[in-house]
Every structure is written in structure tokens, then in C-alpha cells.
Design an enzyme around this catalytic site. Sequence first.
Site, PDB file in Angstrom:
ATOM      1  N   LYS A  35       0.815  -1.222   0.000  1.00 40.71           N
ATOM      2  CA  LYS A  35       0.000   0.000   0.000  1.00 40.71           C
ATOM      3  C   LYS A  35       0.848   1.272   0.000  1.00 40.71           C
ATOM      4  CE  LYS A  35      -0.689   0.423   5.011  1.00 40.71           C
ATOM      5  NZ  LYS A  35       0.039   1.692   5.166  1.00 40.71           N
ATOM      6  N   THR A  36       1.984   1.280   0.710  1.00 40.05           N
ATOM      7  CA  THR A  36       2.818   2.483   0.718  1.00 40.05           C
ATOM      8  C   THR A  36       3.372   2.757  -0.669  1.00 40.05           C
ATOM      9  OG1 THR A  36       3.424   2.023   3.020  1.00 40.05           O
ATOM     10  CG2 THR A  36       4.759   3.630   1.831  1.00 40.05           C
ATOM     11  N   ASP A 222      -3.635   7.693   4.328  1.00 42.88           N
ATOM     12  CA  ASP A 222      -3.179   6.333   4.626  1.00 42.88           C
ATOM     13  C   ASP A 222      -3.895   5.820   5.881  1.00 42.88           C
ATOM     14  OD1 ASP A 222      -1.741   4.004   4.488  1.00 42.88           O
ATOM     15  OD2 ASP A 222       0.093   4.834   5.354  1.00 42.88           O
ATOM     16  N   GLU A 223      -3.981   4.483   6.031  1.00 46.66           N
ATOM     17  CA  GLU A 223      -4.598   3.844   7.206  1.00 46.66           C
ATOM     18  C   GLU A 223      -5.978   4.433   7.499  1.00 46.66           C
ATOM     19  OE1 GLU A 223      -3.339   1.266   8.307  1.00 46.66           O
ATOM     20  OE2 GLU A 223      -1.154   1.317   8.267  1.00 46.66           O
ATOM     21  N   GLN A 253      -8.362  -4.712   9.068  1.00 47.55           N
ATOM     22  CA  GLN A 253      -7.315  -4.421  10.049  1.00 47.55           C
ATOM     23  C   GLN A 253      -7.686  -3.233  10.941  1.00 47.55           C
ATOM     24  OE1 GLN A 253      -3.052  -5.121   8.859  1.00 47.55           O
ATOM     25  NE2 GLN A 253      -3.888  -4.960   6.791  1.00 47.55           N
ATOM     26  N   ARG A 605       1.040 -11.234  10.278  1.00 49.57           N
ATOM     27  CA  ARG A 605       2.396 -10.754  10.565  1.00 49.57           C
ATOM     28  C   ARG A 605       3.430 -11.803  10.160  1.00 49.57           C
ATOM     29  NH1 ARG A 605       1.278  -6.384   9.738  1.00 49.57           N
ATOM     30  NH2 ARG A 605      -0.720  -7.345   9.223  1.00 49.57           N
TER      31      ARG A 605
END
Length: 724
Positions: A35-36, A222-223, A253, A605
Site C-alpha cells: 500500500k505504501t 493512509d490507514e 485491520q 504478521r
Amino acid sequence: MDVSYILDELNDAQRDAVTADSPGTLVLAGAGSGKTRVLVHRIAWKIKVEGLSTHSIMAVTFTNKAAKEMRGRIESLLGSSLNHGMWVGTFHGLAHRLLKAHAQEAGLPNNFQILDSDDQLRQLKRIHRELALDDSRWPPRQSQYFINGHKDEGRRAAHIDDFGGDLYLTTMLKVYRRYEEICRQQGVIDFAELLLRALELWRDNPAILDHYQQRFKHVLVDEFQDTNAVQYAWLRLLASKGMAMTAVGDDDQSIYGWRGARIENIQQFSKDIENTHVVRLEQNYRSTATILKAANALIANNSQRLGKELWTEDGDGDKISLFAAFNEQDEARFLTDRIAELVRDDYRRSDIGVLYRSNAQSRILEEYLIRAGLPYRIYGGQRFYDRLEIKNALAYMRIVELRDDDTAIERVINTPTRGIGTRTVEILREYAREHQTSLWRAALAIIENGLLPARAGNALRGFLALVEDLAEQCRDKPLDEQINIAIDRSGLLAFHEKEKGEKGQARVENLHELITAAAAFEPEDEDIEPLRAFLDRAALDAGDQQADEHEDSVQLMTLHSAKGLEFPAVFIVGVEENLFPHKMSMEDPERLEEERRLAYVGITRAEQKLFLSYAESRRLHGQESFNSLSRFVREIPNELIDEVRINNTVSRPSSYAQSGVTTSQQASAAAMGIALGQRVLHSIFGAGVVLSFEGQGASARVQVNFEDEGSKWLVLQYANLQLL
């Protein structure tokens, strides 16, 4: 102009997200999906292809670390000159920049200062004293939580209805109003105020809002699943005249509802912005196919998802290991043994993440890692014996053991608050120095000679009486009862029980876990009193055991702290009902779904190996519990899981006839009158049928399929099974 470098390294979905041309773009970015990279390349596309000025782009994220990384990657892709003038920062950082530019219009002095969390708490403590509020009944942290929570929802004190008769609301509003008044007089604002004040600046000053609406042509966030009410309102107000917005996030998330994040924001985005183009980033570049299949199966049990399915071009990898421990010590032993194996297999210790739902779970894990000589660090937190509430509880026990322990006395003489001010403590210090004695003896002398004003003297006398009472109550009691008495009668437990939010809950759980530690403690030297030996062990465990920042070390953390991180090998411990999912979520469907999202975060993770463990019997928070395997594990398909036993791996027996029980194991059980297929009754789990046996002697275990609780392994000699 060659712009191929912007798209060449992207997959099809990432290219779609980068080049989308619509008023709203919602990028549902699964874990490990890049995503970044999409955010940075979309900014590059807007500038190099669509011709937007860097001055017309705003990029918003949540942490300074993320903002710094984004700026660095933009600079690397575009060059430092093209990065100049772009607004890239956190919500709070950009709001601060905005208020600095328009302080007067925002009703602030030009040199206004920001209160950090500690400064804010100190201010509230002064207000509590001014309003004569008893801190034991009205902890200042409770007021801090109340004020910040309402600011995050966009509510000032004047916006909150006081219906009368509600003592809590009336008191909190009184503190909130006085706090607002003092902040206004001093020209200071807190972090929650930054966003609220920035929202009000635009809302109440149309000309200023219009200026920024003219300036910014595209906003990227973002987020997005972590935005709260006031953050979303701020963005919506900025984009109210058709400004284009890109929201990147993952509803699966969203795990911060307890601190104000609203999952409804990302779910509502497509409805609030017309013609929103939705892109799903589902290709994962982190985990094996087995881990992703488990995560997909788990999260599919949540309702009202926006929906996506993670996949990878990589292979299946290892199955997920599931270990059923006898108890928490057995679980910790398994953990350290497996970590040691991974290190021997050339894993770095820093490649290994150990995740848990409750902070208190780290205590037994730390103990076993120390014994095994495995360096570790607590990521984003403190070691168990370094935590404030634990050090305070142990300080009381140190004074009970030795009245002349000046360090312990200074630590808790006014904790919880009991009216002993800094001036009284300074008088104690001066007297002790002058007479070459301890603070305790100085206090006795000062009281006897009437050297303090009546109110201060009574407060100090009350502390001395409390310590003597603790010593009397603890005499000849087992160690765990002594700790229980100390945290109860000192007021520590009640003080933290009044704290709102996860922090207060964690402190209470840690205090209860200290009781558990005391109950399990066995002194190495029988000639030393148990309390003295326990205090010595705690001091040693709080010593230089944690690895330094640059040392290769195992990473321990809560599941919440793990978001955004990744490890080649991940252990998630304590996957049991009432622990994970947490018991406080069991009756609330929304909170239960957030717990499931937290499990999804934990699973994703892991890159290569994932270990899950649970204990059939667990002593945690000072209580013995018998919890069943977490529903989150039961929601993972059986074919993805290997059930691990010490030194061997076994599959789940479909019937006792296939269990592979040895003659010696049957004989061990037969000595207690139990046979395969025998119907038995357990005091907690009810009726069931014996399926299998494992081990011999004290380690012998029996597997019983209970009618209501499913299959469980029980230590045979402690099972207390009645034959039916």
C-alpha cells in the site's frame, strides 16, 4: 516523457489504483500488498502525468515514522526538488501547521504551546485539587480519557448534555469546563484539541476553507480505517467542493475502536463521495499461501466486510503449528524450546515475533526466556517487572519487609494519592538527613513531635498505619495472599480499576498476574523468607535482562503493537476463549468482530512460520481458568493445521480406535480406572468420552471429547474425572 518507471514494478491492481481518475478512490489494501508503494506512486503519477503541482497535494498518515518514510520514498522516486512544497505529515502535524498559520483566526495566541499527555495529566491533577476531588474516587486519568474521547468525537463541554442526577457526568463536565477555561487563559492546547481546533477553523472561517480548497487538488489518506470522527469530519469539510481524495486502508485491520477509530468511516467512504472507484489489493508479498488461507477463512466470519481475498504466487509453505499446553509454564517451555530450534536453524532472534492479547501474559514468557538465555525486547512496552503498577506493588512489599527502604517509601508514600504533598516529603528528607536516619524513622519522629500541620500530619500518620496494618495482615500468610492483601489494602487495585480504557485494564491484569507469579514462586534457598526471596528475584528479573536496542533479540509485543510489523516466524500464545477473544468482547458482536480482526492482523504478521498455542489450564490475573480453544483457531480449516506434541506431531484422532495409544499409556490410565471409550464426568466441562492417552507418570494426559466443550487434553492426575 518517459513515465514507465512509475508503473513498471506494479501489478495490475496496483496500476489501477495508481492511475485511477475519479473524484474518490478507495484502495482496500490487504496485509502485505504494497500500500505504501501505491500511495507514493500515485503521488508521482499525479505530478508527472496529470501535471499537478506539488503544492496542490496533501498526504496524511498516522505516525511520524510513516510520514518520514513516505517523504523519503517520494524524494527517492521524484527527486528532492519535486518533493518541495508538498504537505506530507500526520493528522496532528498538519493540523498544527494549519493553526500556526492562522492562530488568530483560530482564537489562539501566535506563540501557543502544545501540552503532551503528561503535561495534560498534570494540569488535570491541579484541577482535581482545586475542585477538592478525591483522586482515589476520581482519578485524573479518568478525566483525561473523558475529555480526549469527547474531543475525538468533536464535542466540547458545551455540546454535552448534562441531564442531571448523573454524578459521574456532572463531575466530568465540571472538570472539562474548568480545563477548557485554564487552557484558554494559558494559551495552550492538547493533542486532541489540535484536530478539533483545525476543524473549527475551517468550519467558522469560510474564506480560509475556500483558500485551502482552491490550493489542494488531491488529498491522499493512509490507514483510513483508523480515522476517528473529528479526523473524518476535517477531511470531508476540506473535500466538500468536489476535491479528489484517495483513501487507502483495510477494514479487516481496523483494531483501534477502543481509542476512537471508526470502521464506519472506510465503510461509508464510497457513499459519501460520488463515483468512488474501489480497488482491491489482494496479492500478498509477505506470507505463505497456507498462512493467507488461514487468515482468509478466519476473517470471512465477520459481517459487513467490504470484502477481499488475499493470495500469493509463492508456495503453500509449512502448516500452522498448534500446541496444546498443560498450563502456562508448559506453553512458555514450548515457546523457548521452539525459538532455540529456530535459532539453531539460522533464524536471527529478531526474525521471531511473540504476540499476546494481554500485557500480563509476558511475565511467564520473560521468565522462561531469561532462564533459556535468549535475549528479548518488549516492543512498544516495558518488561513486566519494570511496569509502574508492578513496581508500586512491590514497593509496598519492600516496606513491609524493611521499613527503612527509603526508595520504596518515596515511591508509594502518596500513591495512590492520600494527601501527602511534596512539601511533607521534603520535610521528611531534611529531617532524615539532619538526623542521619531513614525516612520511616524520620516520619515517626515528626509525628511524635508534632512537626507538621494537622492535615499533613494526619495524612502521614495514615500512611504509617497502613504499612503496619499490611505487615500485620500479611504475617504468616502464603506469598500470593500477601501480594493480594498489599494491592487491595493499599488502594492500588481500586485506583487502576477506575482508569478507563485499555491502559487501566492492562494495569489491573498485571497486578493480578503478580499474584500468579507469587503463587508459582519457589525459593531456591529455603533459609531465606519467601517474600525476601521473591523481591530479590523480581529485582534481578528487572535488571539488565532485556536486550539493548541494537542486540539481536526475540521481539515480544501485544497483538495491537504488532500492526505494521512482519516476522519470518510468529508465535501467538494464549489462543483461548475469554483470553483471545477477550472475555469483555464475548457479549458484544461489534467488539467480537474487532477481536477477530486483531487475530487476522496477528496471523498476517507471519511470513514463513506460524505457531499458535493454548493452555488447557491457565493461571492468569491471579485466577485459575479452564478455557476452551479459541473460536478463532476453530475457524481455520483443519487441513492447514498440525497439532504439535512434545518431540512428535500427531493428528486429531477421529475416534479412540485410531488414537495410537500404547499399552503402557493404557496401563497408566487403567491404574486410575479409566479406559478408552469410558464415559466420564468433569466438574467444569461436564460429560464426555475418553479418546486417547499420552505420556506416563506425572506427565500422563487423557484426551476427552466433552459433549458441550469439545475435545480437551487434561493432566490425568489432576483431572478429577468421575466414571459414568
